[in-house]
Design a protein around this motif. Structure first.
Motif, short mmCIF file in Angstrom:
data_model
loop_
_atom_site.label_atom_id
_atom_site.label_comp_id
_atom_site.label_asym_id
_atom_site.label_seq_id
_atom_site.Cartn_x
_atom_site.Cartn_y
_atom_site.Cartn_z
N VAL A 129 1.20 -1.41 0.09
CA VAL A 129 0.09 -0.15 0.13
C VAL A 129 0.54 1.39 -0.03
CG1 VAL A 129 -1.84 -1.08 1.30
CG2 VAL A 129 -0.24 -0.25 2.93
N GLU A 130 0.27 2.19 -0.30
CA GLU A 130 0.75 4.00 0.02
C GLU A 130 0.80 3.75 1.04
OE1 GLU A 130 2.43 5.69 -2.79
OE2 GLU A 130 1.38 3.29 -3.32
N PRO A 131 2.12 4.47 1.34
CA PRO A 131 2.84 5.01 2.86
C PRO A 131 1.06 6.63 3.34
CG PRO A 131 4.74 5.53 1.55
CD PRO A 131 3.49 5.55 0.54
N GLY A 132 1.07 5.80 4.34
CA GLY A 132 -0.39 6.50 5.20
C GLY A 132 -1.59 6.43 4.95
N THR A 133 -1.88 4.67 4.19
CA THR A 133 -3.39 3.61 4.02
C THR A 133 -3.48 3.26 5.52
OG1 THR A 133 -2.47 3.40 1.78
CG2 THR A 133 -3.80 2.10 2.66
N VAL A 134 -4.63 3.31 6.01
CA VAL A 134 -5.40 3.26 6.75
C VAL A 134 -5.81 1.91 6.61
CG1 VAL A 134 -6.54 3.08 8.71
CG2 VAL A 134 -5.87 5.72 7.85
N THR A 135 -4.72 0.39 7.49
CA THR A 135 -5.49 -1.06 6.83
C THR A 135 -5.84 -1.39 8.21
OG1 THR A 135 -3.38 -1.80 6.66
CG2 THR A 135 -3.79 -0.42 4.83
N PHE A 136 -6.93 -2.36 7.88
CA PHE A 136 -6.53 -3.60 8.93
C PHE A 136 -6.84 -5.08 9.04
CE2 PHE A 136 -9.44 -6.48 11.76
CZ PHE A 136 -9.83 -5.45 12.56
N TRP A 137 -5.80 -5.00 10.37
CA TRP A 137 -4.51 -6.51 10.04
C TRP A 137 -6.11 -7.73 10.55
CZ3 TRP A 137 -0.33 -8.09 13.59
CH2 TRP A 137 0.33 -9.84 12.78
N THR A 138 -6.94 -8.14 9.16
CA THR A 138 -7.52 -9.33 9.85
C THR A 138 -6.21 -9.99 11.07
OG1 THR A 138 -7.16 -10.65 8.25
CG2 THR A 138 -8.81 -9.06 8.43
N ASP A 139 -5.02 -10.91 10.37
CA ASP A 139 -4.95 -11.56 10.83
C ASP A 139 -4.74 -11.39 12.47
OD1 ASP A 139 -5.28 -13.04 8.56
OD2 ASP A 139 -2.36 -13.23 8.65
N GLY A 140 -4.48 -10.09 12.69
CA GLY A 140 -3.84 -9.65 14.38
C GLY A 140 -5.02 -8.64 14.56
N ASP A 141 -6.40 -9.02 14.38
CA ASP A 141 -7.25 -7.89 14.55
C ASP A 141 -6.99 -5.75 14.95
OD1 ASP A 141 -8.97 -9.74 14.44
OD2 ASP A 141 -9.12 -10.52 16.78
N ALA A 142 -6.06 -6.08 14.30
CA ALA A 142 -4.86 -4.36 14.68
C ALA A 142 -5.66 -3.95 13.60
CB ALA A 142 -3.66 -5.37 14.56
N LEU A 143 -5.57 -2.28 13.93
CA LEU A 143 -5.49 -1.81 12.65
C LEU A 143 -3.46 -0.95 12.04
CD1 LEU A 143 -7.57 1.62 13.74
CD2 LEU A 143 -7.63 0.38 11.64
N ALA A 144 -2.79 -1.45 11.45
CA ALA A 144 -1.92 -1.20 11.01
C ALA A 144 -1.73 0.19 9.91
CB ALA A 144 -1.56 -2.41 9.86
N LEU A 145 -1.36 0.89 10.62
CA LEU A 145 -0.99 2.09 9.67
C LEU A 145 0.73 2.20 8.66
CD1 LEU A 145 -2.04 4.44 12.52
CD2 LEU A 145 -3.23 3.30 10.41
N PRO A 146 1.18 2.10 8.39
CA PRO A 146 2.23 1.89 7.31
C PRO A 146 2.82 3.16 6.59
CG PRO A 146 1.20 1.09 5.38
CD PRO A 146 0.08 1.73 7.26
#
Length: 127
Positions: free
Chosen positions: A63-80
């Motif tokens: 993804v692009e820097p700053g994309t708000v993603t949801f990591w389903t494997d960890g039930d987590a928000l991931a913000l690269p």
């Protein structure tokens, strides 16, 4: 389709993000406000949400820097905001495909101010 949702992700430096209307966004909104503990993985900040959702069909690993993603494997928000330990070059490569929710508003490089163990709060912003 509903208007985009705005959330505030607060850590010592604070930030806003705008999320698209997706099933994951709706599930996350139901759980807000939430407080968690930041973790970092290369140039990515992630934290547990306590929300469990399925991977969506358009989930992406790069993804692009700053994309708000949801990591389903960890039930987590991931913000690269830059390369992770498994990136090739400067790309933002997530640990596994993640649901794409939206974008950080402004400079994603501010995520570099988050330290592992920082408290993180996520809440809805009233329109």
């Amino acid at each position: 389709m509903q208007a985009p949702l705005q959330i505030r992700i607060s850590w010592p430096a604070g930030h806003l993000a705008t999320l698209d209307d997706t099933p994951t966004t709706q599930a996350l909104a139901q759980a807000l406000p939430l407080v968690s503990t930041a973790r970092t993985w290369g140039e990515e900040v992630y934290f547990d949400t306590g929300v469990s959702v399925s991977r969506e069909t358009d989930a992406r690993q790069i993804v692009e820097p700053g994309t708000v993603t949801f990591w389903t494997d960890g039930d987590a928000l991931a913000l690269p905001y830059g390369p992770t330990p498994i990136s090739q070059g400067e790309e933002c490569r997530l640990a596994s495909p993640c649901n794409v929710l939206g974008r950080i508003d402004g400079d994603p490089g501010l995520l570099a101010t988050v330290r592992g163990g920082d408290p993180v709060r996520v809440e809805l912003v009233d329109a």
